[in-house]
Design a protein around this motif. Structure first.
Motif, PDB file in Angstrom:
ATOM      1  N   UNK A 170       0.820  -1.203   0.000  1.00 26.04           N
ATOM      2  CA  UNK A 170       0.000   0.000   0.000  1.00 26.04           C
ATOM      3  C   UNK A 170       0.851   1.249   0.000  1.00 26.04           C
ATOM      4  N   UNK A 171       0.213   2.370  -0.215  1.00 23.05           N
ATOM      5  CA  UNK A 171       0.898   3.655  -0.180  1.00 23.05           C
ATOM      6  C   UNK A 171      -0.161   4.743  -0.050  1.00 23.05           C
ATOM      7  N   UNK A 172       0.298   5.947   0.300  1.00 20.97           N
ATOM      8  CA  UNK A 172      -0.621   7.078   0.455  1.00 20.97           C
ATOM      9  C   UNK A 172       0.117   8.361   0.119  1.00 20.97           C
ATOM     10  N   UNK A 173      -0.641   9.378  -0.303  1.00 25.72           N
ATOM     11  CA  UNK A 173      -0.010  10.619  -0.733  1.00 25.72           C
ATOM     12  C   UNK A 173      -1.004  11.769  -0.640  1.00 25.72           C
ATOM     13  N   UNK A 174      -0.479  12.968  -0.360  1.00 29.52           N
ATOM     14  CA  UNK A 174      -1.256  14.201  -0.473  1.00 29.52           C
ATOM     15  C   UNK A 174      -0.967  14.813  -1.841  1.00 29.52           C
ATOM     16  N   UNK A 175      -2.004  15.241  -2.550  1.00 25.38           N
ATOM     17  CA  UNK A 175      -1.846  15.837  -3.871  1.00 25.38           C
ATOM     18  C   UNK A 175      -2.584  17.168  -3.955  1.00 25.38           C
ATOM     19  N   UNK A 176      -1.910  18.161  -4.522  1.00 19.40           N
ATOM     20  CA  UNK A 176      -2.582  19.424  -4.826  1.00 19.40           C
ATOM     21  C   UNK A 176      -3.144  19.319  -6.235  1.00 19.40           C
ATOM     22  N   UNK A 177      -4.451  19.455  -6.349  1.00 21.94           N
ATOM     23  CA  UNK A 177      -5.131  19.275  -7.629  1.00 21.94           C
ATOM     24  C   UNK A 177      -5.862  20.543  -8.046  1.00 21.94           C
ATOM     25  N   UNK A 178      -5.957  20.718  -9.341  1.00 24.54           N
ATOM     26  CA  UNK A 178      -6.816  21.739  -9.911  1.00 24.54           C
ATOM     27  C   UNK A 178      -8.135  21.079 -10.324  1.00 24.54           C
ATOM     28  N   UNK A 179      -9.158  21.892 -10.457  1.00 21.35           N
ATOM     29  CA  UNK A 179     -10.448  21.356 -10.878  1.00 21.35           C
ATOM     30  C   UNK A 179     -10.297  20.649 -12.225  1.00 21.35           C
ATOM     31  N   UNK A 180     -10.764  19.411 -12.311  1.00 23.09           N
ATOM     32  CA  UNK A 180     -10.669  18.633 -13.539  1.00 23.09           C
ATOM     33  C   UNK A 180      -9.489  17.689 -13.591  1.00 23.09           C
TER      34      UNK A 180
END
Length: 210
Positions: A170-180
């Motif tokens: 397993x793994x996990x991550x924080x991601x900064x996303x833009x709409x879409x």
């Protein structure tokens, strides 16, 4: 039917013709009709300009109200999902990278995860948290790749082993996303996972909007 302007001119003419005949020096009771027409046209243009300004103000007000409503809806938006690879006993191995579709939806608040494609699409810009877990056998390697659009951002991997009959990863991550922006999981070539009993999952949620 005579217009208001025409009636006003006729009235002035009647008043002028009925002036005291013995007062030849008296000023006309009504100004020249040409001057009246000019004043009337000027007032009409001002009224039309004011009407246009009012309509423009109303349009801007409606647009601002719609924008405020949209911002309020986004501010109160909740995005939480969790899905499992359900169905038969295993998925893979395949010859090429294959999108892993988690068909069994456990939670999908905000409807951002598509169980048909296996793809999560960010409904608003912000920071999101994602996690992947899998269970597999040792006869093939277990290798899952987490993508943001076309960018590989995280991986869970265990190599093939004849002595180890079961693997977990397993793994996990924080991601900064833009709409879409889209987030999804690929299985690497010649890898596999087990999907019975909901061992293999894909989850995520919106942490904060940006």
């Amino acid at each position: 039917m005579l217009s208001f302007m025409s009636l006003l001119i006729l009235l002035c003419c009647e008043l002028n013709s009925g002036q005291f005949e013995n007062d030849s020096q008296s000023e006309p009771l009504c100004p020249d009709s040409h001057d009246l027409q000019k004043e009337y046209d000027a007032m009409k243009k001002k009224m039309e300009a004011l009407e246009k300004m009012l309509k423009d103000s109303q349009t801007r007000l409606i647009n601002n109200e719609n924008k405020i409503t949209e911002l309020k809806n986004e501010a109160s938006m909740q995005v939480i999902f969790s899905a499992a690879a359900g169905g038969g006993s295993s998925i893979g191995p395949f010859d090429t990278d294959t999108t892993l579709i988690y068909e069994t939806v456990i939670t999908n608040i905000g409807s951002a995860y598509n169980k048909t494609t296996g793809v999560f699409t960010a409904p608003v810009a912000g920071v999101y948290y994602f996690s992947i877990f899998y269970h597999a056998g040792g006869e093939h390697e277990g290798k899952l790749l987490l993508y943001k659009n076309t960018q590989l951002v995280a991986m869970a991997f265990d190599q093939r082993s004849d002595s180890d009959t079961a693997d977990n990863g397993g793994n996990a991550v924080f991601l900064q996303l833009q709409r879409g922006d889209q987030v999804y999981v690929h299985m690497a070539p010649n890898s596999h996972v087990w999907r019975n009993y909901k061992h293999t999952t894909f989850s995520g949620f919106l942490v904060t909007q940006m």
